[in-house]
Design a protein around this motif. Structure first.
Motif, mmCIF file in Angstrom:
data_model
loop_
_atom_site.group_PDB
_atom_site.id
_atom_site.type_symbol
_atom_site.label_atom_id
_atom_site.label_comp_id
_atom_site.label_asym_id
_atom_site.label_seq_id
_atom_site.Cartn_x
_atom_site.Cartn_y
_atom_site.Cartn_z
ATOM 1 N N LYS A 153 68.788 146.107 123.116
ATOM 2 C CA LYS A 153 68.329 145.247 121.416
ATOM 3 C C LYS A 153 67.544 144.497 121.396
ATOM 4 C CE LYS A 153 73.211 146.316 120.281
ATOM 5 N NZ LYS A 153 73.861 145.452 119.291
ATOM 6 N N PRO A 154 66.316 144.938 121.390
ATOM 7 C CA PRO A 154 65.211 143.489 121.513
ATOM 8 C C PRO A 154 65.394 142.762 120.559
ATOM 9 C CG PRO A 154 64.729 145.372 120.252
ATOM 10 C CD PRO A 154 65.933 145.558 120.366
ATOM 11 N N TYR A 155 66.317 141.493 121.110
ATOM 12 C CA TYR A 155 66.747 140.193 120.601
ATOM 13 C C TYR A 155 66.448 139.001 121.320
ATOM 14 C CZ TYR A 155 67.842 137.377 116.371
ATOM 15 O OH TYR A 155 67.893 136.338 115.396
ATOM 16 N N ASN A 156 66.023 137.579 120.712
ATOM 17 C CA ASN A 156 66.079 136.722 121.349
ATOM 18 C C ASN A 156 66.082 135.112 121.415
ATOM 19 O OD1 ASN A 156 63.713 134.685 123.255
ATOM 20 N ND2 ASN A 156 64.017 136.118 124.577
ATOM 21 N N ILE A 157 66.772 134.674 121.515
ATOM 22 C CA ILE A 157 66.727 132.985 121.112
ATOM 23 C C ILE A 157 66.637 131.787 121.484
ATOM 24 C CG2 ILE A 157 68.834 133.325 121.859
ATOM 25 C CD1 ILE A 157 69.706 131.936 118.856
ATOM 26 N N TRP A 158 66.058 130.986 121.453
ATOM 27 C CA TRP A 158 65.087 130.015 121.824
ATOM 28 C C TRP A 158 65.888 128.965 121.612
ATOM 29 C CZ3 TRP A 158 61.196 129.344 125.979
ATOM 30 C CH2 TRP A 158 60.748 130.843 126.114
ATOM 31 N N PRO A 159 67.379 128.048 122.478
ATOM 32 C CA PRO A 159 67.294 127.054 121.825
ATOM 33 C C PRO A 159 66.696 125.489 123.053
ATOM 34 C CG PRO A 159 69.187 127.907 123.797
ATOM 35 C CD PRO A 159 67.496 129.033 123.259
ATOM 36 N N VAL A 160 66.887 124.703 121.583
ATOM 37 C CA VAL A 160 65.482 123.596 122.336
ATOM 38 C C VAL A 160 66.296 122.978 122.102
ATOM 39 C CG1 VAL A 160 63.355 122.058 122.220
ATOM 40 C CG2 VAL A 160 63.780 124.411 121.765
ATOM 41 N N LEU A 161 66.839 121.686 123.931
ATOM 42 C CA LEU A 161 67.988 120.374 123.389
ATOM 43 C C LEU A 161 67.331 119.004 123.846
ATOM 44 C CD1 LEU A 161 70.618 122.911 125.574
ATOM 45 C CD2 LEU A 161 70.503 122.245 123.255
ATOM 46 N N LEU A 162 68.169 118.027 123.276
ATOM 47 C CA LEU A 162 67.541 116.640 123.513
ATOM 48 C C LEU A 162 68.418 116.180 124.814
ATOM 49 C CD1 LEU A 162 65.924 115.600 120.956
ATOM 50 C CD2 LEU A 162 64.400 116.284 123.026
ATOM 51 N N VAL A 163 67.968 115.531 125.993
ATOM 52 C CA VAL A 163 68.632 114.773 127.232
ATOM 53 C C VAL A 163 68.163 113.779 126.942
ATOM 54 C CG1 VAL A 163 69.934 115.071 129.235
ATOM 55 C CG2 VAL A 163 69.469 117.767 128.439
ATOM 56 N N PRO A 164 70.206 112.700 126.448
ATOM 57 C CA PRO A 164 69.350 111.015 126.653
ATOM 58 C C PRO A 164 69.078 110.989 128.154
ATOM 59 C CG PRO A 164 71.775 112.126 125.813
ATOM 60 C CD PRO A 164 71.103 113.100 126.466
ATOM 61 N N TYR A 165 68.725 110.188 128.835
ATOM 62 C CA TYR A 165 68.358 109.779 130.604
ATOM 63 C C TYR A 165 69.394 108.793 130.632
ATOM 64 C CZ TYR A 165 67.246 114.122 132.629
ATOM 65 O OH TYR A 165 67.173 115.333 133.080
ATOM 66 N N ASN A 166 69.716 108.293 129.563
ATOM 67 C CA ASN A 166 69.731 106.639 129.533
ATOM 68 C C ASN A 166 71.338 106.408 129.920
ATOM 69 O OD1 ASN A 166 67.656 106.595 127.470
ATOM 70 N ND2 ASN A 166 68.470 103.906 127.924
ATOM 71 N N LEU A 167 72.041 107.485 129.557
ATOM 72 C CA LEU A 167 73.519 107.861 130.349
ATOM 73 C C LEU A 167 73.560 108.357 131.830
ATOM 74 C CD1 LEU A 167 74.530 110.019 127.571
ATOM 75 C CD2 LEU A 167 75.067 108.056 127.634
ATOM 76 N N PRO A 168 74.499 108.003 132.425
ATOM 77 C CA PRO A 168 74.550 107.841 134.274
ATOM 78 C C PRO A 168 74.097 109.420 134.476
ATOM 79 C CG PRO A 168 76.738 107.540 132.594
ATOM 80 C CD PRO A 168 75.640 107.321 131.824
ATOM 81 N N PRO A 169 74.133 109.489 135.751
ATOM 82 C CA PRO A 169 73.993 110.779 136.026
ATOM 83 C C PRO A 169 74.834 111.930 135.680
ATOM 84 C CG PRO A 169 73.344 109.703 137.142
ATOM 85 C CD PRO A 169 74.381 108.592 137.053
ATOM 86 N N TRP A 170 76.503 111.421 135.547
ATOM 87 C CA TRP A 170 77.818 112.423 135.818
ATOM 88 C C TRP A 170 77.850 112.467 133.948
ATOM 89 C CZ3 TRP A 170 77.435 108.231 138.379
ATOM 90 C CH2 TRP A 170 77.970 106.608 137.219
#
Length: 407
Positions: free
Chosen positions: A312-329
């Protein structure tokens, strides 16, 4: 009642502040009807937890009262307004309604503070440290009173677990997680209404969506040219034909409505390299680095076939933002990932992905150049929040598309 004492800075040595606290506690005790604990309106707890009267008094002197809590709706002010009459039974019922405000009150508090933010001016903050003042005409949350009424009203007269608002929010959440259709949601509502005729259920999914709009659980759909030339957005919002290739806008409006699986791709940062970039950025933009509340962001995006079937020719692209002020875990955990865009289509956007990213780029430029007035719940004050996009997280094919280097 004069509430000017709420804004007095020297709380420990002010007779006016002490007198105001005494009046407030007397009102709260009369409204509590023999209860030992009330909601604490200090800057730290902001009516989210119950404490004894003596503890509340200490908090109000030490931390101060929430300056935005100008209508004491949780402590009986509604019953003291002029030209209103109510019986003792009505007063007891009104107090009991407050018991049904559960974790949803945190969302309501954010909306209430947000109304002050929308009504306040915005300060333009340039990277070189210059400031320029201009006003904002963003609308206030007009249905906050309705949301508050729903939060104070129990689901049914003897219910002690759910308010009308909290139950509907949880039901909508189950619908989303379980993939219910609108028809199945309406069927469940009809069944609940028949089984519990005295409960305050919505009549349909459409009525329940009113709460989504009031709680800002919304998103915006933007059409794109079938040839990926432009977005039908801003200046092109009212156009039916692409201004570059004359393709019809509505040729791209038919999308597969099959529910997509919920998948999150996690990436883990390289610690040493991030430390070097972080320090170099702080040296170059000292004005930004002076306030630790300013946000450093990473952008992550990649495409996948949501139907697990390559035929099935279909494609989806989520674009996420990650806040790096938080601790790595914490920064890579689900609660802190921000879904900014979702790009669906029969094929990948390719090098034309910059067309789809335009709404996000405009918002990032606004956060970097102008900033936005934000409420600091810990300090109980407004401040100018700015954000910077420092990293992108991709595999090499996606990196080629995002950078425009792919041929």
């Amino acid at each position: 009642m004069d509430k000017a004492w709420m804004h007095i800075g020297d709380r420990m040595h002010s007779n006016d502040y002490a007198s105001g606290i005494k009046q407030f506690l007397n009102l709260a005790k009369a409204y509590a009807s023999g209860r030992d604990c009330i909601r604490c309106p200090c800057r730290r707890y902001r009516n989210r937890t119950f404490h004894p009267f003596s503890v509340v008094e200490d908090h109000l002197f030490i931390a101060g009262i929430d300056p935005f809590y100008t209508e004491w709706i949780f402590h009986g002010e509604e019953e003291t307004l002029p030209d209103t009459t109510s019986s003792d039974e009505d007063g007891d019922a009104a107090y009991n309604d407050n018991d049904y405000i559960d974790d949803v009150d945190e969302m309501l508090d954010d909306i209430r503070v947000g109304s002050f933010m929308d009504n306040s001016g915005r300060t333009k903050f340039s990277p070189d440290g210059g400031q320029e003042r201009h006003t904002s005409s963003a609308p206030l949350h007009l249905n906050f009173d309705d949301l508050l009424d729903d939060a104070r009203q129990p689901l049914y007269p003897s219910c002690t677990e759910f308010s009308k608002l909290s139950f509907i929010v949880k039901l909508l959440h189950i619908k989303t997680i379980g993939g219910w259709t609108v028809k199945s949601f309406d069927m469940v509502i009809k069944l609940l209404q028949a089984a519990f005729p005295h409960a305050l259920f919505p009549d349909s999914y459409n009525e329940a969506r009113r709460l989504q709009r009031g709680l800002s659980f919304t998103y915006t759909k933007i059409h794109v040219c079938p040839n990926d030339c432009v977005l039908f957005w801003k200046d092109n919002a009212d156009k039916d034909v692409c201004p570059k290739c004359n393709a019809s806008r509505w040729a791209s409006s038919t999308t597969n409505q099959k529910r997509l699986p919920q998948k999150v791709l996690r990436y883990f940062p390289l610690k040493l390299r991030l430390q070097r970039v972080w320090k170099d950025f702080n040296k170059k933009y000292e004005a930004f680095a002076q306030d630790p509340r300013n946000v450093r962001l990473a952008l992550a995006s990649d495409g996948f076939n949501p139907f697990n079937n390559m035929s099935k020719p279909y494609n989806i692209w989520p674009v996420l933002l990650v806040p790096y002020n938080l601790p790595p875990w914490s920064c890579m955990k689900d609660p802190y990932l921000m879904m900014s865009l979702l790009i669906p289509g029969p094929k990948a956007p390719g090098n034309d992905i910059d067309v789809f990213l335009r709404p996000l780029i405009d918002e990032l430029r606004e956060l970097w150049e102008d900033g936005i007035q934000t409420y600091d719940a810990y300090k109980g004050e407004m401040f100018l929040l700015r954000a910077a996009l420092l990293w992108t997280i991709n595999d090499f094919p996606a990196y080629a598309n995002l950078s425009g280097w792919h041929v």
